[in-house]
Design a protein around this motif. Structure first.
Motif, PDB file in Angstrom:
ATOM      1  N   LEU A   3      -1.321  -1.990   5.354  1.00 24.54           N
ATOM      2  CA  LEU A   3      -2.329  -1.957   4.308  1.00 24.54           C
ATOM      3  C   LEU A   3      -1.939  -0.975   3.221  1.00 24.54           C
ATOM      4  O   LEU A   3      -1.401   0.100   3.494  1.00 24.54           O
ATOM      5  CB  LEU A   3      -3.688  -1.533   4.874  1.00 24.54           C
ATOM      6  N   GLU A   4      -2.236  -1.344   1.988  1.00 21.83           N
ATOM      7  CA  GLU A   4      -2.120  -0.433   0.863  1.00 21.83           C
ATOM      8  C   GLU A   4      -3.539  -0.003   0.520  1.00 21.83           C
ATOM      9  O   GLU A   4      -4.413  -0.839   0.308  1.00 21.83           O
ATOM     10  CB  GLU A   4      -1.487  -1.142  -0.340  1.00 21.83           C
ATOM     11  N   ILE A   5      -3.755   1.312   0.506  1.00 20.68           N
ATOM     12  CA  ILE A   5      -5.040   1.868   0.096  1.00 20.68           C
ATOM     13  C   ILE A   5      -4.761   2.653  -1.170  1.00 20.68           C
ATOM     14  O   ILE A   5      -4.034   3.640  -1.151  1.00 20.68           O
ATOM     15  CB  ILE A   5      -5.642   2.770   1.188  1.00 20.68           C
ATOM     16  N   GLU A   6      -5.311   2.174  -2.269  1.00 18.26           N
ATOM     17  CA  GLU A   6      -4.932   2.707  -3.576  1.00 18.26           C
ATOM     18  C   GLU A   6      -6.136   2.752  -4.511  1.00 18.26           C
ATOM     19  O   GLU A   6      -6.917   1.818  -4.562  1.00 18.26           O
ATOM     20  CB  GLU A   6      -3.848   1.798  -4.156  1.00 18.26           C
ATOM     21  N   LYS A   7      -6.249   3.843  -5.246  1.00 17.28           N
ATOM     22  CA  LYS A   7      -7.284   3.957  -6.272  1.00 17.28           C
ATOM     23  C   LYS A   7      -6.596   4.026  -7.629  1.00 17.28           C
ATOM     24  O   LYS A   7      -5.515   4.590  -7.763  1.00 17.28           O
ATOM     25  CB  LYS A   7      -8.146   5.178  -6.027  1.00 17.28           C
ATOM     26  N   LYS A   8      -7.254   3.441  -8.632  1.00 13.56           N
ATOM     27  CA  LYS A   8      -6.712   3.337  -9.996  1.00 13.56           C
ATOM     28  C   LYS A   8      -7.613   4.078 -10.965  1.00 13.56           C
ATOM     29  O   LYS A   8      -8.836   3.991 -10.866  1.00 13.56           O
ATOM     30  CB  LYS A   8      -6.712   1.877 -10.423  1.00 13.56           C
ATOM     31  N   TYR A   9      -6.979   4.735 -11.929  1.00 14.58           N
ATOM     32  CA  TYR A   9      -7.698   5.483 -12.944  1.00 14.58           C
ATOM     33  C   TYR A   9      -7.068   5.260 -14.312  1.00 14.58           C
ATOM     34  O   TYR A   9      -5.857   5.046 -14.418  1.00 14.58           O
ATOM     35  CB  TYR A   9      -7.631   6.993 -12.653  1.00 14.58           C
ATOM     36  N   GLY A  55      -2.299  -9.377  -0.176  1.00 14.15           N
ATOM     37  CA  GLY A  55      -3.483 -10.173   0.097  1.00 14.15           C
ATOM     38  C   GLY A  55      -4.697  -9.542  -0.556  1.00 14.15           C
ATOM     39  O   GLY A  55      -4.587  -8.518  -1.238  1.00 14.15           O
ATOM     40  N   LYS A  56      -5.830 -10.151  -0.361  1.00 12.94           N
ATOM     41  CA  LYS A  56      -7.081  -9.649  -0.927  1.00 12.94           C
ATOM     42  C   LYS A  56      -8.046  -9.317   0.206  1.00 12.94           C
ATOM     43  O   LYS A  56      -8.000  -9.930   1.271  1.00 12.94           O
ATOM     44  CB  LYS A  56      -7.732 -10.690  -1.838  1.00 12.94           C
ATOM     45  N   THR A  57      -8.925  -8.357  -0.042  1.00 11.89           N
ATOM     46  CA  THR A  57     -10.007  -8.023   0.873  1.00 11.89           C
ATOM     47  C   THR A  57     -11.282  -7.877   0.051  1.00 11.89           C
ATOM     48  O   THR A  57     -11.255  -7.993  -1.180  1.00 11.89           O
ATOM     49  CB  THR A  57      -9.731  -6.702   1.624  1.00 11.89           C
ATOM     50  N   ASP A  58     -12.368  -7.583   0.723  1.00 12.30           N
ATOM     51  CA  ASP A  58     -13.632  -7.369   0.015  1.00 12.30           C
ATOM     52  C   ASP A  58     -13.616  -6.078  -0.805  1.00 12.30           C
ATOM     53  O   ASP A  58     -14.391  -5.926  -1.734  1.00 12.30           O
ATOM     54  CB  ASP A  58     -14.801  -7.327   1.004  1.00 12.30           C
ATOM     55  N   ASN A  59     -12.751  -5.150  -0.444  1.00  8.43           N
ATOM     56  CA  ASN A  59     -12.635  -3.884  -1.165  1.00  8.43           C
ATOM     57  C   ASN A  59     -11.335  -3.893  -1.960  1.00  8.43           C
ATOM     58  O   ASN A  59     -10.253  -3.894  -1.377  1.00  8.43           O
ATOM     59  CB  ASN A  59     -12.652  -2.719  -0.177  1.00  8.43           C
ATOM     60  N   PRO A  60     -11.399  -3.883  -3.306  1.00  2.00           N
ATOM     61  CA  PRO A  60     -10.174  -3.950  -4.104  1.00  2.00           C
ATOM     62  C   PRO A  60      -9.236  -2.747  -3.934  1.00  2.00           C
ATOM     63  O   PRO A  60      -8.095  -2.799  -4.358  1.00  2.00           O
ATOM     64  CB  PRO A  60     -10.674  -4.034  -5.543  1.00  2.00           C
ATOM     65  N   ALA A  61      -9.701  -1.685  -3.294  1.00  4.22           N
ATOM     66  CA  ALA A  61      -8.839  -0.523  -3.051  1.00  4.22           C
ATOM     67  C   ALA A  61      -7.969  -0.711  -1.813  1.00  4.22           C
ATOM     68  O   ALA A  61      -7.035   0.049  -1.591  1.00  4.22           O
ATOM     69  CB  ALA A  61      -9.688   0.741  -2.904  1.00  4.22           C
ATOM     70  N   ILE A  62      -8.257  -1.726  -1.005  1.00  2.00           N
ATOM     71  CA  ILE A  62      -7.535  -1.947   0.246  1.00  2.00           C
ATOM     72  C   ILE A  62      -6.971  -3.360   0.238  1.00  2.00           C
ATOM     73  O   ILE A  62      -7.708  -4.330   0.083  1.00  2.00           O
ATOM     74  CB  ILE A  62      -8.472  -1.768   1.459  1.00  2.00           C
ATOM     75  N   LYS A  63      -5.638  -3.453   0.408  1.00  2.00           N
ATOM     76  CA  LYS A  63      -4.993  -4.765   0.403  1.00  2.00           C
ATOM     77  C   LYS A  63      -3.901  -4.809   1.467  1.00  2.00           C
ATOM     78  O   LYS A  63      -3.129  -3.864   1.601  1.00  2.00           O
ATOM     79  CB  LYS A  63      -4.330  -5.027  -0.954  1.00  2.00           C
ATOM     80  N   PRO A  64      -3.807  -5.931   2.191  1.00  4.10           N
ATOM     81  CA  PRO A  64      -2.622  -6.116   3.028  1.00  4.10           C
ATOM     82  C   PRO A  64      -1.406  -6.223   2.098  1.00  4.10           C
ATOM     83  O   PRO A  64      -1.488  -6.884   1.060  1.00  4.10           O
ATOM     84  CB  PRO A  64      -2.866  -7.432   3.752  1.00  4.10           C
TER      85      PRO A  64
END
Length: 158
Positions: A3-9, A55-64
């Motif tokens: 998983l990639e857990i990422e926040k954007k600013y 991939g996509k998940t319900d939370n845009p900060a977390i993606k496979p």
């Protein structure tokens, strides 16, 4: 599954421009496919090539995410033959308070846009925000690179 857990600013241009930056690296990237469920990205940097499946998940900060290094020449062939509307940017990596921030200064059709990303080990992980960081845009699709390839910054009504 990785998983990639990422926040954007967004980045405050005046403070970023005054900041002493490390050497940046030029990126060219494009998308073989990008839809609501997945993206397949090809990227060429100054020295390497990569293919990434997200991939996509319900939370845009977390993606496979699956990412593989490929020969740079093959990445360029894929970009030239299988993608359109490539994104060009310079990426700077800045260490701040024990975390690495990746700052993308976009070129071409996305010139004028500067976005910072921070990868986390956990969605609730605490981290410090540098003074040149502006508002969070993690949940705004228009700032995703795949969206920028279709709807570039130059076409936005600000």
């Amino acid at each position: 599954m990785p998983l990639e857990i990422e926040k954007k600013y967004l980045v405050k241009h005046d403070l970023w421009n005054a900041f002493t930056k490390p050497k940046g690296e030029y990126y060219r990237q494009g998308y073989i496919t990008s839809d609501i469920k997945k993206t397949v990205r090809v990227r060429a940097t100054e020295n390497h090539g990569y293919i990434t499946i997200k991939g996509k998940t319900d939370n845009p900060a977390i993606k496979p995410e699956y990412e593989y290094q490929i020969p740079k020449a093959e990445a360029i062939e894929l970009l030239d033959g299988f993608t359109e509307n490539n994104i060009e940017k310079t990426r700077y990596k800045v260490d701040f308070e024990g975390k690495t921030w990746e700052i993308d200064v976009f070129h071409g059709d996305n010139d004028g846009l500067i976005v910072a990303e921070i990868e986390l080990l956990d969605i609730n992980e605490a981290y410090q925000i540098p003074e040149w960081i502006d508002q969070e845009v993690t949940h705004e699709d228009k700032y995703f690179n795949a969206s920028l390839s279709k709807y570039p910054f130059k076409n936005w009504k600000l």
